[in-house]
Design an enzyme around this catalytic site. Structure first.
Site, PDB file in Angstrom:
ATOM      1  N   LYS A 183       0.847  -1.192   0.000  1.00  0.00           N
ATOM      2  CA  LYS A 183       0.000   0.000   0.000  1.00  0.00           C
ATOM      3  C   LYS A 183       0.879   1.236   0.000  1.00  0.00           C
ATOM      4  O   LYS A 183       1.955   1.246   0.586  1.00  0.00           O
ATOM      5  CB  LYS A 183      -0.894   0.018   1.257  1.00  0.00           C
ATOM      6  CG  LYS A 183      -1.675   1.316   1.443  1.00  0.00           C
ATOM      7  CD  LYS A 183      -2.341   1.405   2.802  1.00  0.00           C
ATOM      8  CE  LYS A 183      -2.940   2.795   3.026  1.00  0.00           C
ATOM      9  NZ  LYS A 183      -3.569   2.949   4.341  1.00  0.00           N
ATOM     10  N   GLU A 228      -8.394  12.148  12.679  1.00  0.00           N
ATOM     11  CA  GLU A 228      -7.518  11.038  13.057  1.00  0.00           C
ATOM     12  C   GLU A 228      -6.600  11.411  14.216  1.00  0.00           C
ATOM     13  O   GLU A 228      -5.772  12.317  14.095  1.00  0.00           O
ATOM     14  CB  GLU A 228      -6.681  10.584  11.859  1.00  0.00           C
ATOM     15  CG  GLU A 228      -5.952   9.286  12.093  1.00  0.00           C
ATOM     16  CD  GLU A 228      -5.768   8.469  10.829  1.00  0.00           C
ATOM     17  OE1 GLU A 228      -5.134   7.406  10.895  1.00  0.00           O
ATOM     18  OE2 GLU A 228      -6.257   8.897   9.774  1.00  0.00           O
TER      19      GLU A 228
END
Length: 421
Positions: A183, A228
């Site tokens: 990723k 976040e």
């Protein structure tokens, strides 16, 4: 003001004197309304948190040693400070705010100790004043003059236009599918210019109002509303909120519920999310005596998008500060990729822009090492009449470049709307 050249700690200044007193919470119903234009800092969520202004001390540093430099400077500063704290909550006494560069090079990082800090938590509120002597210890709280909306905003592409960025995404997908990495998070920027200097307090207020469930921050020109939490350390408890996997909202409640269910079943998004959770859990594990990592994520609903989210929690086994924990987590798979080294190298090769402090840790820390460090997402860098907006997407095998571009456009919306664009 103490300062340092990049990578150096500089000569210690005279010891700081700090005093924290309890105040009536009714005085600070709206923390952001207190902020003057003089070096405002903010960390606010749901009308609670910390704001401050002025600069009693400052460190600027850069490079691979930026976190170590900051930790050493803060340890030295707090060890010599004279503190009178009548409240003794996390965030009282001597407090610093920080914003850190994503990459080792380029980019500068900053820790700031405001001259005044106002905090609110539940039914308690406090005022901290900081300086080099006793004359600073009295301060009257008054609402500041309201900021003006920026005028004449015009947007242009940053380093890459949409087509070029989609090509970079396609390149990344091909490398993932041939096994180079699992990723990578690719970001793009958008540049806004106004007809005069932008008062950062304007977008700060708009973001706080529109995204109350996010942590609305500003430190040294870096402003945003992040969903976040990289890491929170509070009296021995360590927590982290991991987001990875995103879908845009439509505004139709029934349609959005169906999309949320699809997101929760999406193999592509679940794979991306698993990488992010695993990277955080692996980084925190050496520093925690026990950890709780939920087996499945939940869907976090924000006004413009929905995310897969997981809250990781642990009990600290050592005395590492919140900043040191943040350094051990950065960059997580949520903002870099997996494996980290390969992903960061690919970002440097094909993203073709300097992220600056985008996707780096941003937050605050007190003298005990407790604090909250988010990731500078849904964010922008403000300098004079120019605002540079950022958005990033997690790329895995099977990612569609057009869909990723649409996701990036959705992630520009919070700051773009806050500027009036």
């Amino acid at each position: 003001m103490t300062s340092s050249s990049p990578g150096e700690l500089g000569t210690p200044a005279p010891a700081l004197v700090a005093r924290t007193v309890e105040i009536d919470p009714a005085q600070v119903d709206d923390l952001l309304s207190l902020l003057p234009s003089d070096d405002p800092v903010s960390w606010v969520r749901r009308d609670e948190g910390l704001v401050g202004w002025g600069r009693a001390a400052e460190l600027r540093t850069a490079g691979a040693s930026r976190f170590d430099d900051a930790a050493a400077w803060w340890s030295e500063l707090t060890s010599r400070a004279v503190v009178r704290d009548e409240v003794t909550e996390p965030g009282t006494g001597l407090v610093c705010f920080g914003t850190f560069a994503f990459a080792d090079e380029p980019g500068d990082s900053v820790l700031v100790v405001p001259s005044v800090v106002v905090g609110r938590r539940g039914e308690r509120a406090w005022l901290t004043t900081v300086g080099r002597g006793l004359e600073h210890l009295e301060h009257a709280l008054v609402a500041a003059e309201a900021p003006r909306a920026p005028g004449g905003i015009a947007f242009t592409d940053g380093a890459l236009d949409g087509e070029a960025w989609m090509s970079a995404v396609a390149d990344a997908v091909s490398r993932i599918e041939r096994g180079d990495l699992e990723k990578v998070v690719l970001a793009r920027d958008l540049v806004a210019r106004a007809d005069g200097d932008v008062d950062v307090r304007w977008p700060l207020r708009q973001l706080s109002s529109a995204y109350p469930m996010c942590w609305t921050f500003h430190v040294d020109g870096m402003v945003g509303a992040t969903p976040e939490m990289l890491v929170r350390r509070e009296r021995g408890l360590v927590t982290s909120r991991v987001l990875a996997g995103t879908i845009r909202r439509t505004g139709d409640d029934e349609r959005d519920l169906a999309l949320a269910a699809a997101l929760a079943r999406s193999s592509k998004d679940l794979e991306e999310h698993e990488y992010a959770v695993r990277s955080v859990a692996d980084a925190l594990d050496p520093h925690c005596s026990s950890m709780n990592v939920p087996e499945a994520p939940f869907v976090l609903h924000l006004p413009n998008v929905m995310h897969l989210a997981t809250d990781v929690a642990g009990v600290a086994r050592d005395t590492r500060t919140s900043l040191e924990l943040a350094a051990s987590l950065h960059p997580s798979a949520a903002v870099g990729g997996t494996p980290t080294t390969a992903a960061v190298a690919l970002i440097a090769e094909i993203e073709r822009m300097d992220r600056g402090r985008y996707a780096g840790p941003v937050g605050w820390m007190d003298a005990a090492g407790d604090g909250e460090w988010g990731i500078a997402l849904r964010s922008a860098s403000v300098s004079g009449d120019t605002v540079r907006l950022f958005a990033g997407c997690g790329i895995v095998g099977g990612s569609d470049p057009e869909a990723e571009l649409a996701e990036a456009q959705a992630k520009f919306v919070p700051v773009r709307d806050a500027l009036g664009g």
